[in-house]
Scaffold this active site. Structure first.
Site, PDB file in Angstrom:
ATOM      1  N   ARG A   1       0.845  -1.205   0.083  1.00  0.00           N
ATOM      2  CA  ARG A   1      -0.195  -0.036  -0.091  1.00  0.00           C
ATOM      3  C   ARG A   1       0.850   1.260  -0.149  1.00  0.00           C
ATOM      4  O   ARG A   1       0.665   2.244  -0.604  1.00  0.00           O
ATOM      5  CB  ARG A   1      -0.800   0.046   1.334  1.00  0.00           C
ATOM      6  CG  ARG A   1      -2.117  -0.902   1.132  1.00  0.00           C
ATOM      7  CD  ARG A   1      -3.027  -0.504   2.213  1.00  0.00           C
ATOM      8  NE  ARG A   1      -2.825  -1.361   3.253  1.00  0.00           N
ATOM      9  CZ  ARG A   1      -3.012  -2.887   3.554  1.00  0.00           C
ATOM     10  NH1 ARG A   1      -3.849  -3.332   2.664  1.00  0.00           N
ATOM     11  NH2 ARG A   1      -2.934  -3.294   4.759  1.00  0.00           N
TER      12      ARG A   1
ATOM     13  N   CYS B   1      -2.584 -14.697  -4.067  1.00  0.00           N
ATOM     14  CA  CYS B   1      -2.435 -15.298  -2.720  1.00  0.00           C
ATOM     15  C   CYS B   1      -2.801 -16.580  -2.781  1.00  0.00           C
ATOM     16  O   CYS B   1      -3.068 -17.253  -1.580  1.00  0.00           O
ATOM     17  CB  CYS B   1      -3.118 -14.525  -1.689  1.00  0.00           C
ATOM     18  SG  CYS B   1      -5.018 -14.406  -1.927  1.00  0.00           S
TER      19      CYS B   1
HETATM   20  N1  SAH Z   1      -6.848  -5.510  -1.850  1.00  0.00           N
HETATM   21  C1  SAH Z   1      -7.584  -5.592  -0.568  1.00  0.00           C
HETATM   22  C2  SAH Z   1      -7.831  -7.081  -0.166  1.00  0.00           C
HETATM   23  C3  SAH Z   1      -8.524  -7.790  -1.067  1.00  0.00           C
HETATM   24  S1  SAH Z   1      -9.418  -9.287  -0.853  1.00  0.00           S
HETATM   25  C4  SAH Z   1      -6.824  -4.862   0.721  1.00  0.00           C
HETATM   26  O1  SAH Z   1      -5.630  -4.541   0.381  1.00  0.00           O
HETATM   27  O2  SAH Z   1      -7.473  -4.870   1.754  1.00  0.00           O
HETATM   28  C5  SAH Z   1     -10.309  -9.616  -2.201  1.00  0.00           C
HETATM   29  C6  SAH Z   1     -11.695  -9.063  -2.342  1.00  0.00           C
HETATM   30  O3  SAH Z   1     -12.437  -9.422  -3.410  1.00  0.00           O
HETATM   31  C7  SAH Z   1     -12.720  -9.019  -1.191  1.00  0.00           C
HETATM   32  O4  SAH Z   1     -13.252  -7.904  -0.532  1.00  0.00           O
HETATM   33  C8  SAH Z   1     -13.989  -9.722  -1.903  1.00  0.00           C
HETATM   34  O5  SAH Z   1     -15.083  -9.262  -1.539  1.00  0.00           O
HETATM   35  C9  SAH Z   1     -13.528  -9.226  -3.366  1.00  0.00           C
HETATM   36  N2  SAH Z   1     -14.158 -10.199  -4.413  1.00  0.00           N
HETATM   37  C10 SAH Z   1     -14.179 -11.395  -4.616  1.00  0.00           C
HETATM   38  N3  SAH Z   1     -14.572 -12.164  -5.748  1.00  0.00           N
HETATM   39  C11 SAH Z   1     -15.043 -10.776  -6.504  1.00  0.00           C
HETATM   40  C12 SAH Z   1     -15.393 -10.443  -7.566  1.00  0.00           C
HETATM   41  N4  SAH Z   1     -15.871 -11.387  -8.515  1.00  0.00           N
HETATM   42  N5  SAH Z   1     -15.671  -9.252  -8.077  1.00  0.00           N
HETATM   43  C13 SAH Z   1     -15.505  -8.212  -7.146  1.00  0.00           C
HETATM   44  N6  SAH Z   1     -14.833  -8.475  -5.883  1.00  0.00           N
HETATM   45  C14 SAH Z   1     -14.784  -9.545  -5.713  1.00  0.00           C
END
Ligand code: SAH
Length: 382
Positions: free
Chosen positions: A197, A326
């Site tokens: 970040r 991940c």
């Molecule tokens: N980048 C974030 C963490 C991402 S976790 C951070 O730094 O905090 C993955 C996220 O993807 C979750 O919030 C989940 O709700 C979302 N997600 C999962 N499948 C998805 C999809 N097909 N379209 C949109 N969002 C999705």
């Protein structure tokens, strides 16, 4: 001797005597050599997890005090981690505590027990965490899917201190963030992306940003803080986006007018953006685990290919794609191949500027490659 802490079902010839889930057993090789002490887990394919490779080390409250204190001290020894209000204190196997996760958010520690052994020693772990940190509260979030594989029920609730009645707020790189320790993903927040970040913040100046899978907006807010001209963030979780909006409101210094939150499926929304002729200077792709294990690698590879292809197509010339996996089942080499294939199909000449990993409070023991789950590439389209 290799020091991988897992013993699979197929490598156990027999159990002498009796052991209940989580009991400590001595591990002995077929040649009679004593290998260490492990937690027994009769319902899991990972039949035992080693607490110690010293066969004479007693597994008791004092053992957990030592291990937890060492994990906490290891973080305190790194200046970049010392000042963090949100910090992973215990990263399971890589901290010598298989199946045990502890994340600190201010004065609250969230404990996640993912193994029969961790479950058995809950009280010892709580006492050890309190002693090592001086925190006021320990909250349990043992509700991950892997608990089922260990034959354990989901459990969550307060273990020590006062009930959680208000959201926990932490500051990270000068940004205030609300952490929903009760209902958020994992223990409430993706601490593993902390360093990345900061990189987004450093790259954002004058750039238009698309943040896919934004969760509660961690990357988005840093992009705004770094001077992005526009930040579009996509997630399909309503509660995550509500959290993102609250997080933005918690930081009135940020130019809120440049942020847009879209409640949508990333695959569909990226296609729609492409159709509409949108282009961005920095695109972040941080999807959920598409492949929890190698068995899911094929389907996951298609999903990664799909979003990365769309990512390259949505980049302006010279634009940056920050892309992650991940998934334990997709290693760095395979991930890089997939991203290279996506760039090729998009007709993009791209190069890797940086390889990215989880923050230093998520170490990966050299004997435990599974600990290195998060891999990322910062690519630039030429
Ligand atoms: N980048 C974030 C963490 C991402 S976790 C951070 O730094 O905090 C993955 C996220 O993807 C979750 O919030 C989940 O709700 C979302 N997600 C999962 N499948 C998805 C999809 N097909 N379209 C949109 N969002 C999705």
């Amino acid at each position: 001797m290799r020091r991988h802490p897992w013993i699979f079902e197929g490598s156990v010839a027999r159990l002498n005597g009796r052991a209940r889930p989580g009991d400590t057993v001595e591990v002995v090789a077929d040649n009679g050599r004593r290998l260490g002490r492990a937690a027994w887990s009769p319902h899991s394919q990972i039949r035992a997890r080693l607490w110690s490779f010293d066969p004479d080390e007693t597994i008791d409250h004092a053992f957990f005090k030592r291990r937890v204190a060492a994990a906490v001290a290891a973080r305190a020894a790194l200046p970049e981690l010392r000042a963090q209000q949100g910090l992973r204190l215990i990263h399971g196997e890589s901290d010598g505590l298989p199946g045990v996760i502890a994340d600190r958010y201010g004065d609250t520690v969230v404990l996640q027990l993912n193994s029969a052994g961790g479950e058995k020693w809950r009280d010892a772990l709580v006492a050890a965490v309190l002693q090592a940190t001086g925190c006021a509260r320990v909250f349990e979030r043992s509700d991950s899917e892997v608990r089922g594989l260990e034959g354990l029920q989901a459990r969550s609730g307060i273990l020590h201190g006062e009930e959680v009645d208000a959201p926990v707020v932490i500051e990270e790189h000068g940004i205030r963030l609300e952490v929903d320790i009760r209902g958020g993903h994992k223990t409430g927040f993706y601490l593993d992306q902390r360093e990345n970040r900061l990189l987004v913040r450093a790259l954002a100046e004058g750039r238009s940003v698309l943040n896919c899978f934004c969760y509660t907006g961690g990357f988005s807010l840093q992009a705004l803080a770094g001077g992005a001209t526009q930040v579009i963030s996509i997630d399909s979780s309503g509660p995550a986006l509500e959290g993102a909006r609250r997080n933005l409101a918690l930081n009135p210094q940020l130019p809120a007018g440049r942020a847009e939150w879209r409640d949508a499926d990333v695959f569909e929304e990226m296609r729609a953006l492409k159709k509409a002729g949108a282009r961005f200077d920095l695109i972040i792709l941080d999807p959920p685990k598409f492949a929890p294990s190698a068995a899911h690698a094929d389907r996951a590879a298609r999903a990664y290919k799909d979003i990365n292809l769309l990512g390259f197509r949505l980049l302006n010339p010279g634009g940056l794609l920050m892309t992650y996996s991940c998934s334990g089942g997709v290693g760095l080499e395979l991930f890089q191949k997939i991203v290279a294939g996506a760039a090729g199909d998009a007709g993009a000449d791209a190069r890797i500027l940086r390889r990215l990993t989880a923050a230093a409070d998520h170490p990966a023991a050299l004997a435990f490659p599974e600990g290195e789950y998060l891999k990322g590439l910062l690519c630039q389209a030429v």
